[in-house]
Write a protein that holds these residues in place. Structure first.
Motif, PDB file in Angstrom:
ATOM      1  N   UNK A 103       0.954  -0.971  -0.458  1.00 10.16           N
ATOM      2  CA  UNK A 103      -0.231  -0.020  -0.080  1.00 10.16           C
ATOM      3  C   UNK A 103       1.050   1.496  -0.283  1.00 10.16           C
ATOM      4  N   UNK A 104       0.727   1.350  -1.282  1.00 10.20           N
ATOM      5  CA  UNK A 104       1.748   2.836  -1.522  1.00 10.20           C
ATOM      6  C   UNK A 104       1.406   4.425  -0.527  1.00 10.20           C
ATOM      7  N   UNK A 105      -0.001   4.428  -0.108  1.00  6.38           N
ATOM      8  CA  UNK A 105      -0.361   5.654   0.376  1.00  6.38           C
ATOM      9  C   UNK A 105       0.739   5.139   1.994  1.00  6.38           C
ATOM     10  N   UNK A 106       0.044   4.021   2.840  1.00  7.57           N
ATOM     11  CA  UNK A 106       0.867   3.368   4.041  1.00  7.57           C
ATOM     12  C   UNK A 106       2.238   4.034   4.174  1.00  7.57           C
ATOM     13  N   UNK A 107       2.643   3.233   3.023  1.00  6.93           N
ATOM     14  CA  UNK A 107       4.324   3.401   3.187  1.00  6.93           C
ATOM     15  C   UNK A 107       5.364   4.620   3.034  1.00  6.93           C
ATOM     16  N   UNK A 108       4.679   5.716   2.606  1.00  3.79           N
ATOM     17  CA  UNK A 108       4.491   7.120   2.569  1.00  3.79           C
ATOM     18  C   UNK A 108       4.343   7.945   3.935  1.00  3.79           C
ATOM     19  N   UNK A 109       2.879   7.416   4.177  1.00  7.31           N
ATOM     20  CA  UNK A 109       2.484   8.444   5.801  1.00  7.31           C
ATOM     21  C   UNK A 109       3.993   7.647   6.786  1.00  7.31           C
ATOM     22  N   UNK A 110       3.991   6.510   6.239  1.00  6.91           N
ATOM     23  CA  UNK A 110       5.360   5.271   7.328  1.00  6.91           C
ATOM     24  C   UNK A 110       6.955   5.998   7.638  1.00  6.91           C
ATOM     25  N   UNK A 111       6.524   6.800   6.465  1.00  5.63           N
ATOM     26  CA  UNK A 111       8.116   7.686   6.468  1.00  5.63           C
ATOM     27  C   UNK A 111       8.567   8.790   6.306  1.00  5.63           C
ATOM     28  N   UNK A 112       7.231   9.569   6.280  1.00  5.46           N
ATOM     29  CA  UNK A 112       7.110  10.571   7.649  1.00  5.46           C
ATOM     30  C   UNK A 112       7.261  10.864   8.758  1.00  5.46           C
ATOM     31  N   UNK A 113       6.134   9.508   9.014  1.00  9.16           N
ATOM     32  CA  UNK A 113       6.786   9.605  10.816  1.00  9.16           C
ATOM     33  C   UNK A 113       7.632   9.063  11.220  1.00  9.16           C
ATOM     34  N   UNK A 114       8.493   8.122  10.058  1.00 17.09           N
ATOM     35  CA  UNK A 114       9.719   8.141  10.368  1.00 17.09           C
ATOM     36  C   UNK A 114      11.024   9.262  10.022  1.00 17.09           C
ATOM     37  N   UNK A 115      10.441  10.251   9.008  1.00 14.46           N
ATOM     38  CA  UNK A 115      11.214  11.289   9.207  1.00 14.46           C
ATOM     39  C   UNK A 115      11.192  12.232  10.289  1.00 14.46           C
ATOM     40  N   UNK A 116       9.730  12.754  11.019  1.00 14.99           N
ATOM     41  CA  UNK A 116       9.690  13.442  12.118  1.00 14.99           C
ATOM     42  C   UNK A 116      10.512  12.447  13.290  1.00 14.99           C
ATOM     43  N   UNK A 117      10.253  11.468  13.378  1.00 14.33           N
ATOM     44  CA  UNK A 117      10.650  10.834  15.194  1.00 14.33           C
ATOM     45  C   UNK A 117      11.987  11.171  14.791  1.00 14.33           C
TER      46      UNK A 117
END
Length: 150
Positions: A103-117
């Motif tokens: 799920x590309x959208x889910x993967x992109x959200x995970x990327x954004x969360x990781x960058x914020x973390x």
């Protein structure tokens, strides 16, 4: 009849069975001409009749060149290890996803969360949290990259 058995054995000697297993069960199983993985020590190309090997894997894309000439499967794996023996390649990983299942959208959200973390952990000078967030970022980036092979 002996010629048929010899023919079947010769064909089997040219085929590599590839299985990818996670704690949730079998994720992938196909016959292949070649398997390409990223081990900790570098890239490995595995074909039928390869010498036995065990290798730890990076968070990366696994490519399976299936028996039909133009078919390539891409699978995102989150580390794990590869074991090859007797024309059987088994990958055991914490998680794995075929390109078509990501799920590309889910993967992109995970990327954004990781960058914020990562940013938050750096501000707090929390080295362990930075490391964990960087691993999460690598997993997300790997899934995003592999999803382009749908």
């Amino acid at each position: 009849m002996a010629d048929d058995q010899t023919q079947n054995r010769t064909e089997q000697d040219q085929v590599l069975r590839v299985n990818i297993v996670t704690p949730n069960g079998l994720v992938y199983s196909h016959r292949a001409r070649m398997l390409v993985v990223k081990a900790i020590d570098g890239d490995l190309g595995i074909m039928a009749n390869h010498e036995p090997i065990i290798a730890p894997l990076k968070i990366s894309e696994v490519r399976v060149h299936r028996m039909d000439e133009n078919h390539l499967d891409a699978i995102a794996v989150n580390g794990g290890f590869l074991e090859v023996s007797h024309n059987q390649a088994s990958i055991t990983a914490d998680s794995a996803e075929r390109a078509r299942d990501i799920d590309l959208r889910r993967a992109q959200r995970a990327k954004q969360r990781a960058e914020g973390a990562i940013q938050t952990a750096k501000m707090k000078h929390d080295v362990d949290q930075v490391r964990r967030a960087e691993i999460a970022l690598n997993r997300a980036l790997n899934r995003i990259s592999v999803s382009s092979h749908k």
